[in-house]
Design an enzyme around this catalytic site. Structure first.
Site, PDB file in Angstrom:
ATOM      1  N   ASP A   1     -12.965  -2.589  -2.750  1.00 12.41           N
ATOM      2  CA  ASP A   1     -12.600  -3.917  -3.263  1.00 12.41           C
ATOM      3  C   ASP A   1     -13.330  -4.275  -4.557  1.00 12.41           C
ATOM      4  O   ASP A   1     -12.718  -4.716  -5.531  1.00 12.41           O
ATOM      5  CB  ASP A   1     -12.952  -5.004  -2.235  1.00 12.41           C
TER       6      ASP A   1
ATOM      7  N   ASN B   1     -12.512  -0.659   3.737  1.00 11.53           N
ATOM      8  CA  ASN B   1     -11.056  -0.714   3.507  1.00 11.53           C
ATOM      9  C   ASN B   1     -10.460   0.660   3.232  1.00 11.53           C
ATOM     10  O   ASN B   1      -9.272   0.765   2.938  1.00 11.53           O
ATOM     11  CB  ASN B   1     -10.695  -1.697   2.386  1.00 11.53           C
TER      12      ASN B   1
ATOM     13  N   SER C   1       0.804  -1.233   0.000  1.00  6.57           N
ATOM     14  CA  SER C   1       0.000   0.000   0.000  1.00  6.57           C
ATOM     15  C   SER C   1       0.835   1.281   0.000  1.00  6.57           C
ATOM     16  O   SER C   1       0.550   2.195  -0.776  1.00  6.57           O
ATOM     17  CB  SER C   1      -0.972   0.009   1.176  1.00  6.57           C
TER      18      SER C   1
ATOM     19  N   ALA D   1     -14.471 -19.377  -0.375  1.00  7.17           N
ATOM     20  CA  ALA D   1     -15.704 -18.796   0.180  1.00  7.17           C
ATOM     21  C   ALA D   1     -15.385 -17.874   1.354  1.00  7.17           C
ATOM     22  O   ALA D   1     -16.191 -17.704   2.254  1.00  7.17           O
ATOM     23  CB  ALA D   1     -16.649 -19.912   0.610  1.00  7.17           C
TER      24      ALA D   1
ATOM     25  N   LYS E   1     -11.220  -4.914   8.872  1.00  9.06           N
ATOM     26  CA  LYS E   1     -12.182  -4.346   7.913  1.00  9.06           C
ATOM     27  C   LYS E   1     -13.602  -4.214   8.471  1.00  9.06           C
ATOM     28  O   LYS E   1     -14.330  -3.306   8.092  1.00  9.06           O
ATOM     29  CB  LYS E   1     -12.207  -5.193   6.636  1.00  9.06           C
TER      30      LYS E   1
ATOM     31  N   THR F   1      -6.836  -2.967   6.319  1.00 10.63           N
ATOM     32  CA  THR F   1      -6.733  -4.328   5.795  1.00 10.63           C
ATOM     33  C   THR F   1      -6.959  -5.335   6.920  1.00 10.63           C
ATOM     34  O   THR F   1      -7.281  -4.955   8.055  1.00 10.63           O
ATOM     35  CB  THR F   1      -5.399  -4.515   5.020  1.00 10.63           C
TER      36      THR F   1
ATOM     37  N   ALA G   1     -12.584 -12.422   0.369  1.00  9.25           N
ATOM     38  CA  ALA G   1     -12.459 -11.964  -1.023  1.00  9.25           C
ATOM     39  C   ALA G   1     -13.538 -12.618  -1.883  1.00  9.25           C
ATOM     40  O   ALA G   1     -14.167 -11.958  -2.728  1.00  9.25           O
ATOM     41  CB  ALA G   1     -11.074 -12.296  -1.559  1.00  9.25           C
TER      42      ALA G   1
HETATM   43  P1  NAP Z   1      -9.902 -15.817   3.675  1.00  7.73           P
HETATM   44  O1  NAP Z   1     -11.038 -14.986   4.127  1.00  7.73           O
HETATM   45  O2  NAP Z   1      -8.995 -16.449   4.658  1.00  7.73           O
HETATM   46  O3  NAP Z   1     -10.517 -16.955   2.706  1.00  7.73           O
HETATM   47  C1  NAP Z   1      -9.679 -17.877   2.075  1.00  7.73           C
HETATM   48  C2  NAP Z   1     -10.510 -18.898   1.305  1.00  7.73           C
HETATM   49  O4  NAP Z   1      -9.607 -19.746   0.626  1.00  7.73           O
HETATM   50  C3  NAP Z   1     -11.378 -19.778   2.188  1.00  7.73           C
HETATM   51  O5  NAP Z   1     -12.529 -20.140   1.483  1.00  7.73           O
HETATM   52  C4  NAP Z   1     -10.475 -20.986   2.405  1.00  7.73           C
HETATM   53  O6  NAP Z   1     -11.203 -22.166   2.588  1.00  7.73           O
HETATM   54  C5  NAP Z   1      -9.799 -21.096   1.061  1.00  7.73           C
HETATM   55  N1  NAP Z   1      -8.521 -21.786   1.153  1.00  7.73           N
HETATM   56  C6  NAP Z   1      -7.497 -21.484   1.981  1.00  7.73           C
HETATM   57  N2  NAP Z   1      -6.476 -22.352   1.765  1.00  7.73           N
HETATM   58  C7  NAP Z   1      -6.905 -23.216   0.817  1.00  7.73           C
HETATM   59  C8  NAP Z   1      -6.314 -24.336   0.181  1.00  7.73           C
HETATM   60  N3  NAP Z   1      -5.063 -24.743   0.480  1.00  7.73           N
HETATM   61  N4  NAP Z   1      -7.033 -24.981  -0.764  1.00  7.73           N
HETATM   62  C9  NAP Z   1      -8.268 -24.574  -1.085  1.00  7.73           C
HETATM   63  N5  NAP Z   1      -8.898 -23.526  -0.515  1.00  7.73           N
HETATM   64  C10 NAP Z   1      -8.215 -22.845   0.426  1.00  7.73           C
HETATM   65  O7  NAP Z   1      -8.920 -14.965   2.711  1.00  7.73           O
HETATM   66  P2  NAP Z   1      -9.338 -13.754   1.756  1.00  7.73           P
HETATM   67  O8  NAP Z   1      -9.251 -12.484   2.503  1.00  7.73           O
HETATM   68  O9  NAP Z   1     -10.615 -14.125   1.089  1.00  7.73           O
HETATM   69  O10 NAP Z   1      -8.118 -13.745   0.727  1.00  7.73           O
HETATM   70  C11 NAP Z   1      -7.943 -14.750  -0.244  1.00  7.73           C
HETATM   71  C12 NAP Z   1      -6.817 -14.339  -1.190  1.00  7.73           C
HETATM   72  O11 NAP Z   1      -7.215 -13.183  -1.921  1.00  7.73           O
HETATM   73  C13 NAP Z   1      -5.517 -13.949  -0.466  1.00  7.73           C
HETATM   74  O12 NAP Z   1      -4.422 -14.409  -1.207  1.00  7.73           O
HETATM   75  C14 NAP Z   1      -5.525 -12.436  -0.481  1.00  7.73           C
HETATM   76  O13 NAP Z   1      -4.231 -11.853  -0.485  1.00  7.73           O
HETATM   77  C15 NAP Z   1      -6.200 -12.188  -1.834  1.00  7.73           C
HETATM   78  N6  NAP Z   1      -6.825 -10.874  -1.929  1.00  7.73           N
HETATM   79  C16 NAP Z   1      -6.388 -10.058  -2.909  1.00  7.73           C
HETATM   80  C17 NAP Z   1      -6.942  -8.830  -3.079  1.00  7.73           C
HETATM   81  C18 NAP Z   1      -6.460  -7.958  -4.200  1.00  7.73           C
HETATM   82  O14 NAP Z   1      -6.715  -6.761  -4.207  1.00  7.73           O
HETATM   83  N7  NAP Z   1      -5.784  -8.512  -5.176  1.00  7.73           N
HETATM   84  C19 NAP Z   1      -7.965  -8.384  -2.219  1.00  7.73           C
HETATM   85  C20 NAP Z   1      -8.408  -9.252  -1.206  1.00  7.73           C
HETATM   86  C21 NAP Z   1      -7.810 -10.503  -1.062  1.00  7.73           C
HETATM   87  P3  NAP Z   1     -11.161 -23.046   3.927  1.00  7.73           P
HETATM   88  O15 NAP Z   1     -12.406 -22.638   4.672  1.00  7.73           O
HETATM   89  O16 NAP Z   1     -11.235 -24.432   3.394  1.00  7.73           O
HETATM   90  O17 NAP Z   1      -9.892 -22.729   4.654  1.00  7.73           O
END
Ligand code: NAP
Length: 281
Positions: free
Chosen positions: A101, A86, A17, A125, A65, A61, A128
């Site tokens: 987002d 955010n 950021s 799920a 949030k 972040t 994000a």
């Molecule tokens: P989160 O709330 O922790 O959710 C992660 C999701 O991924 C859950 O559904 C989790 O399922 C699943 N998961 C985790 N490890 C897994 C694996 N080994 N195999 C299959 N599914 C798995 O995280 P989040 O905030 O949604 O973020 C997810 C990703 O998006 C991160 O890498 C984050 O950096 C990225 N992101 C990017 C941006 C951007 O601007 N580019 C913005 C937001 C987020 P389980 O319930 O099975 O653990």
């Protein structure tokens, strides 16, 4: 013009950021302090309000949030939709929040000529996935949410929320995905640094998709995107979303607008900076 801005989160060590926001401020000739404030979840209370309200604005972040909302004077529609903030603006000592987002996601697709329409496969799920699935759903897409078999209940909760808001979604496990998709959206952290050899799905699924968006932004080209590219699919990486989200924050703070060329240049520079921080030998 000068200003004092920050990103708050925990942990916040390798946040991109400061780099991205300083670039955007500099394009507008604004001299800012932009710091990364590591705030423990238990410290996000009225006692931190003084520090936060001394800033002109700040980004929020994980994991703050949702927790930031009670400290604010108000939130706009984008934040109400996801019950998450955010980005915060200081209006004469009163703090107002929004969520950028969804804008970041849709602009990243649009800038790369990828349409958010038809059948969309959402991997994950979590936080994000909730935003990206809801945007796709609000655009009239038919969704398939794919998760690990141990997380079907979590995916069903997301499905119920989407249905309650007029959407259509199905739930499946990652190893049972079937059908063809206009777009595959990875909203899991699979493939993220340092586990860069992993992909949430392989070529069997990707060969049934026309385009792929990966929310993971480190590395710039994830294993999933490499596989998708080898199959000739349109690919969009997470850094695009991250930078477009930041662009929207500047509109929220001081009504700034940036051209697509300016944003593309910052996306390239942010990727070079990330490469330097994480991958330089
Ligand atoms: P989160 O709330 O922790 O959710 C992660 C999701 O991924 C859950 O559904 C989790 O399922 C699943 N998961 C985790 N490890 C897994 C694996 N080994 N195999 C299959 N599914 C798995 O995280 P989040 O905030 O949604 O973020 C997810 C990703 O998006 C991160 O890498 C984050 O950096 C990225 N992101 C990017 C941006 C951007 O601007 N580019 C913005 C937001 C987020 P389980 O319930 O099975 O653990």
């Amino acid at each position: 013009m000068t200003g004092n801005f920050a990103v708050i989160g925990h942990p916040i060590g390798h946040t991109m950021s400061p780099f991205i926001h300083k670039k955007l401020f500099s394009l507008k000739g604004i001299d800012v302090q932009y710091s990364a404030l590591d705030i423990y979840p238990s410290s996000l209370s009225d006692s931190i309000f003084h520090t936060l309200s001394s800033l002109d604005g700040f980004n929020v972040t994980i994991p703050h949030k949702e927790a930031i909302i009670p400290l604010l004077s108000g939130i706009d529609e984008s934040a109400q939709k996801y019950n998450a903030v955010n980005c915060v603006r200081n209006d004469g000592g009163k703090l107002y929040g929004c969520s950028t987002d969804a804008y970041g996601f849709t602009k990243a697709l649009e800038a790369n000529g990828v349409s958010l329409s038809g059948d969309v496969l959402i991997l994950g799920a979590g936080g994000a996935a909730r935003t990206l699935a809801r945007e796709a759903s609000d655009n009239g897409c038919h969704l398939t949410i794919a998760v690990r078999s141990t997380s079907i209940e979590k995916a069903n909760e997301l499905k119920s929320w989407l249905s309650a808001n007029g959407g259509k979604a199905e739930v499946t496990s990652l190893d049972k995905i079937s059908g063809r998709f206009n777009l595959c959206v990875n909203a899991t952290p699979v493939g993220m640094y340092p586990n860069t050899d992993n992909a949430a799905v392989g070529t069997a699924v990707l060969s049934k998709c026309s385009a792929v968006f990966d929310a993971v932004y480190n590395p710039n080209e994830t294993k999933l995107l490499k596989l998708a590219k080898s199959l000739g699919l349109k690919c969009v990486g997470g850094m695009e979303m991250l930078v477009w989200q930041a662009v929207k924050a500047h509109e929220f703070w001081y009504n700034a607008k940036f051209s697509a060329d300016e944003v593309s240049k910052i996306i390239i520079e942010a990727n070079v900076e990330m490469e330097r921080i994480f991958y330089a030998k």
